[in-house]
Design a protein around this motif. Structure first.
Motif, short mmCIF file in Angstrom:
data_model
loop_
_atom_site.label_atom_id
_atom_site.label_comp_id
_atom_site.label_asym_id
_atom_site.label_seq_id
_atom_site.Cartn_x
_atom_site.Cartn_y
_atom_site.Cartn_z
N THR A 171 0.68 -1.32 0.04
CA THR A 171 0.00 -0.06 0.00
C THR A 171 0.98 1.18 -0.09
O THR A 171 0.49 2.23 -0.38
CB THR A 171 -0.85 0.03 1.10
N THR A 201 -11.69 2.40 -1.13
CA THR A 201 -11.62 2.20 -2.35
C THR A 201 -10.32 1.45 -2.97
O THR A 201 -10.43 0.68 -3.72
CB THR A 201 -11.99 3.62 -3.22
N ARG A 202 -9.34 2.08 -2.39
CA ARG A 202 -7.93 1.37 -2.79
C ARG A 202 -7.37 0.63 -1.63
O ARG A 202 -6.68 -0.36 -1.86
CB ARG A 202 -6.83 2.86 -2.93
N LEU A 203 -7.68 0.82 -0.51
CA LEU A 203 -7.10 0.08 0.77
C LEU A 203 -7.70 -1.01 1.33
O LEU A 203 -7.36 -1.86 2.17
CB LEU A 203 -6.64 1.15 1.68
N SER A 204 -8.93 -1.25 1.23
CA SER A 204 -9.89 -2.15 1.70
C SER A 204 -9.52 -3.59 1.46
O SER A 204 -9.39 -4.57 2.32
CB SER A 204 -11.58 -2.00 1.65
N ARG A 205 -9.22 -3.79 0.08
CA ARG A 205 -9.22 -5.32 -0.30
C ARG A 205 -7.52 -5.50 0.21
O ARG A 205 -7.63 -6.77 0.98
CB ARG A 205 -9.06 -5.36 -1.81
#
Length: 234
Positions: A95, A217-221
């Motif tokens: 990340t 949007t970018r970091l949850s997965r």
């Protein structure tokens, strides 16, 4: 709690006294009643443990766990922390943001492991930092699956609401923007034990201007993948 018996009488009695005092402050009379020990024996062992700082007296002269126990605990290996180190480094590298692991202690959350960015703007949370349960995405996660009485206690004067808690339960993660500290954003997910109980919160944090207004949007997965990996390691 049922005590193991080693056959070494004074050791078994000492451990029983320590466990008894760890459950609740105990007077000499309470130790005698609780453990069925002769008064002189209970007093002799408890006083010796006090000399070694394993027990201490509170302001009512009752015995409680002493500082030596905490000092020894610092050397204990925690499987959660051991497993988290590699997972947090991987999450940081994926990340580009700092990653932390928090556990709850009453009304605070404690950072027990962290992996920081090597350069640039970052949200530095040192290991051992004690942060309030009243704000921040890790607090949301650590509270969300608690009982209703506990939830209402924390929410009484917190920076988030029951709607926040409901959102965490629905999504399985939570984000906060400038809730704990101006200019800082974070996103957190629960880490569960084999029984499904939440034992920690794994988090990504950094400057809000870089993480953005919608961290999920970018970091949850990658965050949820890291939580699942940590659970497998446990």
């Amino acid at each position: 709690m049922e005590q193991a018996v080693t056959g070494i009488g004074v050791l078994d009695k000492a451990v029983a006294i320590i466990d008894c005092c760890a459950e609740s402050p105990r007077s000499l009379a309470e130790l005698v009643e609780q453990l069925g020990l002769p008064r002189a024996t209970a007093h002799r062992i408890a006083s010796a443990l006090e000399t070694h700082r394993i027990l201490r007296r509170d302001n009512q002269s009752r015995w409680v766990v002493g500082p030596a126990v905490l000092e020894l605990a610092a050397f204990a290996r925690d499987p959660l922390v051991d497993a988290a180190s590699a997972v947090l480094r991987k999450l940081r590298d994926l990340t580009g943001e700092s990653a932390q692991l928090f556990v709850r202690e009453d009304d605070v959350r404690v950072c027990v492991a962290a992996s920081e960015r090597s350069s640039g703007l970052r949200d530095t949370v040192p290991i051992g930092a004690r942060l309030s349960m009243k704000a921040g995405s890790a607090a949301h996660v650590l509270l969300a699956w608690s009982d209703e009485k506990d939830i209402m206690h924390i929410l009484a004067d917190s920076a988030f609401t029951t709607r926040t808690v409901a959102g965490v339960r629905r999504r399985g993660w939570s984000a906060s923007i400038a809730e704990r500290e101006p200019g800082v954003a974070s996103i957190s997910a629960p880490v569960r034990d084999l029984r499904g109980a939440v034992v920690a919160a794994i988090s990504i944090s950094g400057p809000a201007e870089r993480i953005g207004r919608s961290p999920g949007t970018r970091l949850s997965r990658p965050l949820l993948n890291a939580a699942a990996e940590l659970e497998r390691k446990l």
